[in-house]
Design a protein around this motif. Structure first.
Motif, mmCIF file in Angstrom:
data_model
loop_
_atom_site.group_PDB
_atom_site.id
_atom_site.type_symbol
_atom_site.label_atom_id
_atom_site.label_comp_id
_atom_site.label_asym_id
_atom_site.label_seq_id
_atom_site.Cartn_x
_atom_site.Cartn_y
_atom_site.Cartn_z
ATOM 1 N N TYR A 82 31.410 -25.842 -12.936
ATOM 2 C CA TYR A 82 29.988 -25.621 -12.632
ATOM 3 C C TYR A 82 29.468 -26.681 -11.671
ATOM 4 C CZ TYR A 82 24.975 -24.876 -13.511
ATOM 5 O OH TYR A 82 23.620 -24.639 -13.381
ATOM 6 N N PHE A 83 29.642 -27.953 -12.026
ATOM 7 C CA PHE A 83 29.127 -29.021 -11.185
ATOM 8 C C PHE A 83 30.052 -29.304 -9.998
ATOM 9 C CE2 PHE A 83 27.039 -29.682 -15.261
ATOM 10 C CZ PHE A 83 25.716 -29.769 -14.847
ATOM 11 N N SER A 120 31.027 -22.714 -15.687
ATOM 12 C CA SER A 120 30.078 -21.919 -14.909
ATOM 13 C C SER A 120 29.694 -20.641 -15.636
ATOM 14 C CB SER A 120 30.666 -21.575 -13.536
ATOM 15 O OG SER A 120 31.838 -20.787 -13.665
ATOM 16 N N TRP A 205 17.275 -28.460 -18.001
ATOM 17 C CA TRP A 205 17.522 -27.993 -16.634
ATOM 18 C C TRP A 205 16.570 -28.684 -15.670
ATOM 19 C CZ3 TRP A 205 12.897 -25.935 -15.067
ATOM 20 C CH2 TRP A 205 12.076 -25.355 -16.050
ATOM 21 N N GLU A 207 15.050 -27.916 -11.347
ATOM 22 C CA GLU A 207 14.985 -26.907 -10.296
ATOM 23 C C GLU A 207 14.726 -27.572 -8.949
ATOM 24 O OE1 GLU A 207 13.573 -22.782 -12.481
ATOM 25 O OE2 GLU A 207 12.049 -23.997 -11.475
ATOM 26 N N HIS A 211 16.108 -22.901 -7.222
ATOM 27 C CA HIS A 211 17.399 -22.750 -7.910
ATOM 28 C C HIS A 211 17.425 -23.636 -9.143
ATOM 29 C CE1 HIS A 211 21.686 -22.309 -8.618
ATOM 30 N NE2 HIS A 211 21.786 -23.631 -8.650
ATOM 31 N N ARG A 212 17.760 -23.063 -10.277
ATOM 32 C CA ARG A 212 17.830 -23.815 -11.527
ATOM 33 C C ARG A 212 19.253 -24.310 -11.760
ATOM 34 N NH1 ARG A 212 15.114 -21.738 -17.038
ATOM 35 N NH2 ARG A 212 13.327 -22.213 -15.701
ATOM 36 N N THR A 213 19.368 -25.598 -12.081
ATOM 37 C CA THR A 213 20.646 -26.185 -12.467
ATOM 38 C C THR A 213 20.555 -26.612 -13.918
ATOM 39 O OG1 THR A 213 21.075 -27.001 -10.216
ATOM 40 C CG2 THR A 213 22.331 -28.001 -12.010
ATOM 41 N N TRP A 214 21.393 -26.024 -14.758
ATOM 42 C CA TRP A 214 21.395 -26.359 -16.181
ATOM 43 C C TRP A 214 22.065 -27.709 -16.384
ATOM 44 C CZ3 TRP A 214 18.513 -23.193 -19.063
ATOM 45 C CH2 TRP A 214 18.305 -21.896 -18.618
#
Length: 329
Positions: A82-83, A120, A205, A207, A211-214
């Motif tokens: 994901y990251f 992800s 999260w 933003e 775009h949102r990043t958890w």
């Protein structure tokens, strides 16, 4: 509602649509044992780094596995793609290299990985059976089930998590309450504690540009929820494990969210989870407990899990957090 005339009596019953939706059951093993969670920077340190990881994990993992009979325990491993997704140089982007390296490193220390999951997919993944459906978003499903009670003596002054992106286990220091004298500092207070508090504020999260990043902590909570079989998408199971035949792709999104690596293993989800992790993960996993303690699971999902646990010959703890265990090394 009932309508009647001289000839007939017609009864009309109104029901919520959700009551008619079929709920898919999630089979449960007794225990899901996580053998690790590799970050992209760990993998890029090469095979020696993976070998050192499994050398450290092996003794603790065998101690946990040895408590249960064969067929009761499944093993899993989480890969942080994901990251790493925004870094085109990251080697962890290529599952055709990552998965064999993990299997070989585990096997060299007498361990078997039944399932590999991609982080992800805890955020979002394409429905493999329906190209016309929007992506399934486990993180949003879990966020929608958080039920936050204001600390005693307050008016719910904090915005809810779905607006703020933050979740706490109590009252922050200096927060206003009915009984406070203006300009008087108040210490933080943990909800439900007996005397002394351990207060935590957890970012779920952020933003940027729409775009949102958890956060890592929240995705770790989603990961635990998936391993416990807690999530459904309109009644359907979420992140179903699937076997993969043939050559592995070079892109994670071409794989199922959870890949089954061994033939006929116990189920991916389980009554309880154990995670064997480096000590540096303790703070993240403490944040996971804050999230799970404020999670409200649908009643019919609870009933299904109770049935599946009984079928597996295991007892399901009523507290979600009580189903999660750790060994830190």
């Amino acid at each position: 509602m009932t309508a009647a005339n001289d000839a007939t009596s017609v009864e009309v019953v109104f029901e919520q649509r959700s009551a008619e939706r079929h709920l898919e059951s999630v089979p449960l093993a007794h225990v899901s044992v996580e053998l690790g969670h590799v970050h992209h920077e760990d993998f890029e340190r090469g095979a020696d780094r993976l070998n050192r990881h499994f050398a450290a994990v092996a003794a603790q993992a065998r101690a946990v596995l040895g408590q249960f009979e064969a067929g009761q325990v499944s093993t899993c491993f989480l890969v942080d793609d994901y990251f790493a997704s925004g870094d085109p140089r990251s080697m962890i982007r290529d599952p055709s290299r990552v998965i064999p390296a993990l299997r070989d490193a585990a096997a060299s220390h007498g361990l078997t990985i039944d399932y590999v999951a991609r982080e992800s997919a805890c955020a979002s993944y394409a429905d493999p059976g329906a190209d016309d459906r929007p992506p399934i978003e486990p993180a949003r499903l879990l966020a929608g089930k958080l039920v936050v009670d204001p600390p005693p003596g307050t008016y719910g002054y904090r915005p809810p998590p779905h607006i703020s992106g933050w979740l706490s286990n109590g009252q922050r220091s200096g927060a206003p309450s009915e009984a406070m004298v203006p300009d008087t500092w108040q210490p933080p207070r943990q909800s439900g504690t007996h005397r002394h508090s351990i207060f935590m504020d957890v970012q779920l999260w952020d933003e940027a540009g729409g775009h949102r990043t958890w956060s890592c902590a929240f995705l770790a909570a989603v990961w635990q929820a998936l391993r416990l079989g807690l999530l459904r998408d309109d009644g359907r199971r979420v992140a179903v494990a699937q076997a993969w035949g043939g050559a592995l792709p070079r892109v994670w999104s071409e794989l199922p969210p959870v890949v089954q690596l061994t033939p006929d293993p116990p189920p991916f989800s389980a009554v309880r989870t154990w995670s064997v992790l480096p000590r540096g993960n303790q703070l993240v996993e403490a944040a996971v407990s804050v999230v799970l303690d404020q999670l409200k699971v649908e009643s019919r999902v609870v009933s299904d899990l109770q049935r599946q646990a009984k079928a597996a010959g295991a007892q399901l703890p009523s507290s979600i957090a009580a189903r999660v265990g750790y060994v830190f090394f």
